[in-house]
Design a protein around this motif. Structure first.
Motif, PDB file in Angstrom:
ATOM      1  N   ALA A  52      -0.851   5.405  -2.451  1.00 43.42           N
ATOM      2  CA  ALA A  52      -0.586   4.459  -3.622  1.00 43.42           C
ATOM      3  C   ALA A  52      -1.253   3.007  -3.486  1.00 43.42           C
ATOM      4  CB  ALA A  52       0.813   4.387  -3.538  1.00 43.42           C
ATOM      5  N   GLY A  53      -1.419   2.949  -1.811  1.00 40.90           N
ATOM      6  CA  GLY A  53      -2.183   1.879  -1.325  1.00 40.90           C
ATOM      7  C   GLY A  53      -1.222   0.571  -0.509  1.00 40.90           C
ATOM      8  N   LEU A  54       0.163   1.316  -0.308  1.00 37.57           N
ATOM      9  CA  LEU A  54       0.871  -0.065   0.195  1.00 37.57           C
ATOM     10  C   LEU A  54       1.437  -0.392   1.325  1.00 37.57           C
ATOM     11  CD1 LEU A  54       4.477   1.357  -1.642  1.00 37.57           C
ATOM     12  CD2 LEU A  54       2.575   0.035  -2.604  1.00 37.57           C
ATOM     13  N   GLY A  55       0.026   0.745   2.537  1.00 39.12           N
ATOM     14  CA  GLY A  55       0.395   0.422   3.965  1.00 39.12           C
ATOM     15  C   GLY A  55       0.147   1.261   4.509  1.00 39.12           C
ATOM     16  N   ILE A  56      -0.416   1.246   6.128  1.00 43.76           N
ATOM     17  CA  ILE A  56      -0.968   2.440   6.835  1.00 43.76           C
ATOM     18  C   ILE A  56       0.433   2.874   7.209  1.00 43.76           C
ATOM     19  CG2 ILE A  56      -1.431   2.136   9.290  1.00 43.76           C
ATOM     20  CD1 ILE A  56      -2.662  -0.041   8.842  1.00 43.76           C
ATOM     21  N   ALA A  57      -0.072   4.127   7.382  1.00 42.99           N
ATOM     22  CA  ALA A  57       1.911   5.289   7.582  1.00 42.99           C
ATOM     23  C   ALA A  57       1.221   5.432   9.086  1.00 42.99           C
ATOM     24  CB  ALA A  57       2.126   6.399   6.255  1.00 42.99           C
ATOM     25  N   LEU A  58       1.859   6.742   9.987  1.00 40.74           N
ATOM     26  CA  LEU A  58       1.951   6.941  11.306  1.00 40.74           C
ATOM     27  C   LEU A  58       2.666   8.541  10.520  1.00 40.74           C
ATOM     28  CD1 LEU A  58       0.877   7.267  13.808  1.00 40.74           C
ATOM     29  CD2 LEU A  58       2.717   6.674  15.059  1.00 40.74           C
ATOM     30  N   LEU A  59       1.505   9.643  10.156  1.00 38.74           N
ATOM     31  CA  LEU A  59       2.007  11.111   9.441  1.00 38.74           C
ATOM     32  C   LEU A  59       1.752  11.519  10.633  1.00 38.74           C
ATOM     33  CD1 LEU A  59       0.727  10.415   6.018  1.00 38.74           C
ATOM     34  CD2 LEU A  59       3.827  10.408   6.290  1.00 38.74           C
ATOM     35  N   PRO A  60       2.244  12.938  10.205  1.00 45.44           N
ATOM     36  CA  PRO A  60       2.685  13.842  11.338  1.00 45.44           C
ATOM     37  C   PRO A  60       1.097  14.775  10.021  1.00 45.44           C
ATOM     38  CG  PRO A  60       4.572  13.733  10.681  1.00 45.44           C
ATOM     39  CD  PRO A  60       3.934  13.204  10.332  1.00 45.44           C
ATOM     40  N   ALA A  61       0.398  15.494  10.669  1.00 47.56           N
ATOM     41  CA  ALA A  61      -0.666  16.224  10.221  1.00 47.56           C
ATOM     42  C   ALA A  61      -0.299  17.281   9.534  1.00 47.56           C
ATOM     43  CB  ALA A  61      -1.512  16.954  11.060  1.00 47.56           C
TER      44      ALA A  61
END
Length: 301
Positions: A231-240
């Protein structure tokens, strides 16, 4: 005479937190479970549980009795399963806890064919993102993404779990693409609250570095974490295993800041001192083989 059915009912009620939930797990009526509890207390000559309309609590005698009672039930279940396994059959009850998003996206689809091949396994799969206590909560094993710090658990690696720093193309077009760890300080971060804002750890030649972006949103669910980034709220560190499909579809873009997030694994862990059953080992082997190395969900795999 103390009957094993009464001991099993007592342990189930304590682990489930109510007679009704214990009855559901045991596939019995509430009245039968209550009768077995009453018979056990009569045989022991003391109350094991305080009963109110709202909750059940252990008495002092119940607290003392619970530890050995739980071990007795587990030993009998394992003995029955071992006899079946000697005949080449995987059977009997087993209870596993797993995180919500991984369970829905990958664990379930991989497990269902295995369970169809072994219909005598009675699996209870609890999907919850909270950090459960495997031993105290009555689980045979838990599945977790990331480090397991509890030294009371024996952990088996199931798959590598690469983490990806990512954001939507729209966000990066508006805010710019960070190219270094220091650039992240000025960006908005979407954080997994079960880990906290110190979760962004990156590997550098000098060791691990923690980066703290500005908190845009904190969420305790992986699906919503991904969707907030889309949704464009920010940067996330996500599991692949969460970000992979969205990256392939172009809804998220992976960000290269010159250093990789710290490596992690998907683990299955069982309580130390409890001999894992053949069916638990078979499930772990099936999952490890099915996930692959590198795992099938990783866009770089």
């Amino acid at each position: 005479m103390i009957r094993i059915e009464g001991i099993a009912a007592f342990v189930a009620v304590v682990e489930a937190g109510s007679v009704s939930e214990a009855a559901r797990r045991l596939r019995l009526s509430k009245s039968v479970v209550s009768e077995r509890l009453a018979e056990l207390e009569k045989s022991l000559g003391g109350m094991l549980l305080h009963r109110t309309t709202r909750k059940l609590t252990l008495t002092e005698d119940g607290t003392v009795f619970l530890g050995r009672a739980a071990r007795i039930v587990r030993e009998i279940e394992e003995a029955a399963a071992d006899m079946a396994e000697r005949r080449g059959t995987l059977s009997g009850p087993i209870r596993i806890a797993a995180p919500v998003t991984f369970g829905r996206m990958h664990l379930g689809p991989v497990l269902y064919p295995f369970l169809a091949e072994h219909p005598e396994i009675e699996l209870t799969l609890d999907i919850d993102d909270r950090r459960v206590d495997a031993a105290s909560d009555g689980y045979d094993a838990i599945i977790r993404n990331g480090p397991i710090a509890d030294n009371r658990l024996v952990a088996w690696k199931l798959a590598h779990s690469r983490r990806l720093l990512c954001a939507s193309p729209d966000y990066l077009a508006r805010q710019g693409i960070p190219s270094s760890l220091s650039d992240l300080d000025s960006h908005r971060g979407i954080f997994y609250t079960n880990r906290g804002v110190a979760d962004w750890r990156f590997q550098t030649p000098e060791g691990a570095i923690v980066v703290r972006a500005k908190l845009a949103l904190g969420i305790n669910n992986g699906d919503m974490l991904r969707d907030a980034a889309i949704a464009g709220l920010g940067i996330a560190l996500l599991p692949a295993f969460i970000a992979g499909p969205a990256i392939r579809e172009g809804r998220l873009a992976e960000i290269d800041v010159g250093h990789r997030p710290e490596a992690e694994f998907i683990y299955m862990a069982h309580p130390e001192g409890r001999n894992p059953s053949a069916k638990l080992r078979a499930i772990a082997d099936h999952l490890k083989k099915s996930f692959g190395d590198p795992p099938y969900w990783d866009p770089a795999g």
